[in-house]
Design an enzyme around this catalytic site. Structure first.
Site, PDB file in Angstrom:
ATOM      1  CG  HIS B 333     -26.937   4.406  16.896  1.00 62.59           C
ATOM      2  ND1 HIS B 333     -27.498   4.845  18.067  1.00 62.59           N
ATOM      3  CD2 HIS B 333     -27.406   3.152  16.705  1.00 62.59           C
ATOM      4  CE1 HIS B 333     -28.269   3.887  18.560  1.00 62.59           C
ATOM      5  NE2 HIS B 333     -28.235   2.856  17.758  1.00 62.59           N
ATOM      6  CG  ASN B 334     -26.625   0.712  13.077  1.00 64.42           C
ATOM      7  OD1 ASN B 334     -25.623   1.001  13.709  1.00 64.42           O
ATOM      8  ND2 ASN B 334     -27.268  -0.426  13.273  1.00 64.42           N
ATOM      9  N   GLY B 383     -27.119   4.386  27.649  1.00 61.70           N
ATOM     10  CA  GLY B 383     -26.307   3.410  28.363  1.00 61.70           C
ATOM     11  C   GLY B 383     -27.121   2.150  28.547  1.00 61.70           C
ATOM     12  CG  MET B 385     -31.852  -2.214  32.040  1.00 63.92           C
ATOM     13  SD  MET B 385     -33.248  -3.257  31.569  1.00 63.92           S
ATOM     14  CE  MET B 385     -32.526  -4.859  31.801  1.00 63.92           C
ATOM     15  CG  HIS B 408     -23.771   3.329  19.210  1.00 59.96           C
ATOM     16  ND1 HIS B 408     -22.635   2.635  19.572  1.00 59.96           N
ATOM     17  CD2 HIS B 408     -24.762   2.400  19.175  1.00 59.96           C
ATOM     18  CE1 HIS B 408     -22.925   1.361  19.716  1.00 59.96           C
ATOM     19  NE2 HIS B 408     -24.201   1.175  19.496  1.00 59.96           N
ATOM     20  N   GLY B 409     -23.193   4.450  22.296  1.00 64.91           N
ATOM     21  CA  GLY B 409     -23.842   3.852  23.468  1.00 64.91           C
ATOM     22  C   GLY B 409     -22.857   3.020  24.244  1.00 64.91           C
ATOM     23  CE  LYS B 484     -34.194  -4.593  27.559  1.00 63.90           C
ATOM     24  NZ  LYS B 484     -33.363  -3.730  26.729  1.00 63.90           N
TER      25      LYS B 484
END
Lengths: 158, 485
Positions: B333-334, B383, B385, B408-409, B484
């Site tokens: 997405h980049n 999305g 967490m 993308h999110g 994470k």
């Protein structure tokens, strides 16, 4: 936390400038971290921006100054110099693993900066790491100078 | 809607808004925002719109400067920005890709249900945390020689598969088969290599994560079936990019772009938008280096997926194939890609910049893997967490409306500082645990900044993309275990 009066061999600036730590603040920005660093002059503002950079990545209270390194950067103009300076420090951290907390900017012009940077190697038990900074960006970078002091603005991509 | 925004944006329909080209001098195309009225109200909107207008100033831009429904204030391009420029006489802009080149998402499915995983969820999350290097300063399990690095930059995920990390099938279900053509290691200096040397197979930090999820809703049975997705199934989502390698490629490129742009007399309202003609040596060098970073990211996700399979094997004491840990898809997405699109009725070769936007190819498109061609290219939309992520497929109107792109999110809605202040005193980890989400992170402080309250509601974003025809909802997944940095 101030430095306890130890003089430093540099370009002859008064102790007062060295003892007063440069100030910086984090500003509102949705995606990234915006920094505003101020000082009595350009050298101090640049030092403040560097401290802000490491302040994002690590809890500076746990970082001691046990070694010094010299950093010199060159660029085309003042805003680009600010970005270059921060990205050079970031590069040194990522490849050398040294956390820095004290910055003494000994020489600065719109196209060149030379500084001594103090810190210590990263130690997992002792250092509390926070955010990962990808880079300092050019977006809305500004350096404002007047007789009252100097303020540098830069946005960090985290 | 603020008066300012209300005056600036013209409504086309419920989900599309135009920023007229006349809004600011220098704009070469209008802006086009995909959003509903509620999304437009959210924080950071005005600054993001300014960035949409800035991007519209890029020489050679065609169509419109676009913002996907998850758009928010970035630096240079807005996050969620899409812009296509002609290859013939348009520019390429590293800011249109971002520092984290090929930040993207990979989805693995399993043949496990939540009932089977729940009793061992804590162990699984801890094992994943142990197997996948994560967080600031974490270093890879792999030791890359300089020759290995060169091969990774050119062969991407294929290099990883050749070295035992995954299968050919993983490559078939990855955008560009995990290896984009035209990578030029000669355009990459020593610094990205130094930064990336010990980072292959590491997750990074910030909003990068790895998640064990459960599919809790299926919207499109046919598409879900072709992806092997069923309700109640456990899936794994990996979100990360090209690490320090990509960040350094972007930095090095921006540094060169500034003076180069001057030479080409390209003046833009934001320095972060520094660009050069696509066809120029500097433009070609950037694309060559960007592709190396993209390949690094695909190799990175390939190795991480392998570590995930190892972790599952360890916990469930079965080979990962028996656990059905197959890949659904992997998207970027980049990225900037040279694609052919119809512009003013004619096919034109354009450079499509997607910064915080995902490629979205419709059913029947030849570049969609055969197994998915009838339903469209899978689109993976993480999305935050606490809530949910989505899988979609390329929508019927994406090619016509957004150069084959979608969201993308979730997109941030609060700054890190504001999120921390809002959540001061809250124990984010405990609150998430109370909702059934186990989180393991290297940095505790980060959790508040990455908490659900900091993000827009991705369901809203996905709904707008669906209604606008950019991508079609297939399934929703809820997080159960999160790792994470």
């Amino acid at each position: 936390m101030g430095v306890q009066g130890k003089p430093c061999q540099y370009n002859g600036k008064g102790d007062a400038a060295y003892l007063m730590p440069p100030t910086y603040r984090y500003l509102r920005h949705t995606g990234e971290v915006a920094v505003r660093a101020s000082g009595a002059d350009l050298a101090e503002a640049m030092a403040g921006a560097a401290q802000a950079l490491f302040g994002v990545m690590v809890d500076l209270r746990g970082v001691r100054v046990r070694r010094w390194m010299e950093v010199t950067v060159r660029s085309t103009d003042l805003e680009a110099l600010l970005v270059e300076w921060l990205n050079e420090l970031l590069f040194r951290w990522e490849t050398g693993g040294v956390l820095l907390r004290r910055f003494v900017v000994e020489e600065v012009s719109p196209t060149r900066l030379r500084a001594r940077c103090g810190g210590e190697p990263y130690s997992e038990g002792r250092h509390h790491l926070k955010l990962d900074v990808k880079a300092a960006t050019y977006h809305r970078t500004r350096v404002l100078q007047s007789e009252h002091g100097c303020t540098a603005y830069v946005i960090l991509d985290v | 809607m603020s008066v300012k925004r209300g005056m600036a944006l013209e409504r086309i329909d419920d989900y599309r808004w135009r920023l007229p080209q006349s809004w600011r001098p220098g704009m070469r195309a209008p802006g086009l925002v995909f959003a509903d009225a509620a999304l437009l109200e959210q924080e950071g909107g005005e600054e993001a719109l300014e960035q949409v207008a800035n991007v519209a100033c890029l020489p050679g831009i065609v169509g419109a400067s676009m913002a996907m429904p998850d758009f928010h204030w970035g630096y240079g391009f807005p996050v969620g920005g899409v812009a296509a420029t002609t290859v013939e006489d348009g520019v390429v802009s590293p800011g249109g890709v971002g520092f984290d080149i090929n930040c993207g998402v990979r989805l693995l499915r399993t043949s496990l249900t939540m009932e089977e995983v729940q009793p061992r969820l804590e162990e699984l999350v801890n094992t994943l945390f142990a197997h996948v290097p994560v967080g600031v300063g974490a270093s890879s399990h792999l030791r890359l020689t300089p020759a290995d690095m060169e091969a990774v930059l050119v062969r991407g995920a294929r290099w990883a598969v050749e070295h035992g990390y995954g299968t050919e099938e993983d490559l078939e279900t990855t955008e560009d088969q995990g290896c984009i053509a035209g990578a030029d290691p000669g355009s990459v200096g020593p610094r990205p290599r130094q930064r990336g040397a010990s980072q292959l197979g590491t997750l990074g930090a910030g909003n990068h994560f790895l998640e064990v999820q459960v599919v809790d809703q299926v919207y499109d049975q046919e598409a879900a079936k072709s992806m092997g997705i069923t309700e109640g199934q456990v899936t794994v989502l990996i979100h990360c990019g090209s690490r320090g390698f990509g960040h350094q490629v972007c930095e090095d490129s921006l540094k060169r772009m500034g003076p180069a742009a001057e030479r080409y007399h390209i003046r833009l309202p934001d320095r972060q938008l520094a660009s050069v003609p696509v066809r120029s040596p500097e433009g070609q060098a950037y694309l060559g280096a960007m592709r190396c970073a993209a390949n690094f990211a695909w190799a990175n996700r390939q190795v991480i997926a392998h570590h995930v399979r190892e972790a599952f094997q360890r916990v469930f004491d079965q080979d990962w194939r028996q656990l059905g840990l197959e890949q659904v898809y992997d998207v970027s997405h980049n990225i900037a890609k040279l694609e052919t699109h119809v512009v003013d009725g004619q096919p034109r070769e354009v450079c499509v910049h997607r910064k915080g936007a995902t490629r979205s190819l419709p059913p029947g498109h030849p570049e969609v893997p055969e197994r998915y061609r009838a339903v469209g290219q899978p689109v993976l939309i993480p999305g935050d967490m606490g809530r949910y992520s989505f899988v979609a497929v390329g929508g019927p109107l994406a090619m016509e409306r957004s150069f084959g792109s979608t969201c993308h999110g979730a997109g941030r809605q609060r700054s890190r500082g504001a999120a921390k202040r809002l959540l001061r005193g809250h124990d984010v980890r405990e609150e998430l645990r109370a909702e059934g989400v186990l989180v393991r992170s290297r940095s505790a402080g980060l959790l508040a900044e990455e908490a659900p309250a900091a993000y827009k509601d991705v369901a809203q974003v996905v709904e707008v993309a669906h209604q606008a025809g950019l991508s079609t909802k297939v399934a929703r997944m809820r997080p159960r275990g999160v790792v994470k940095g």
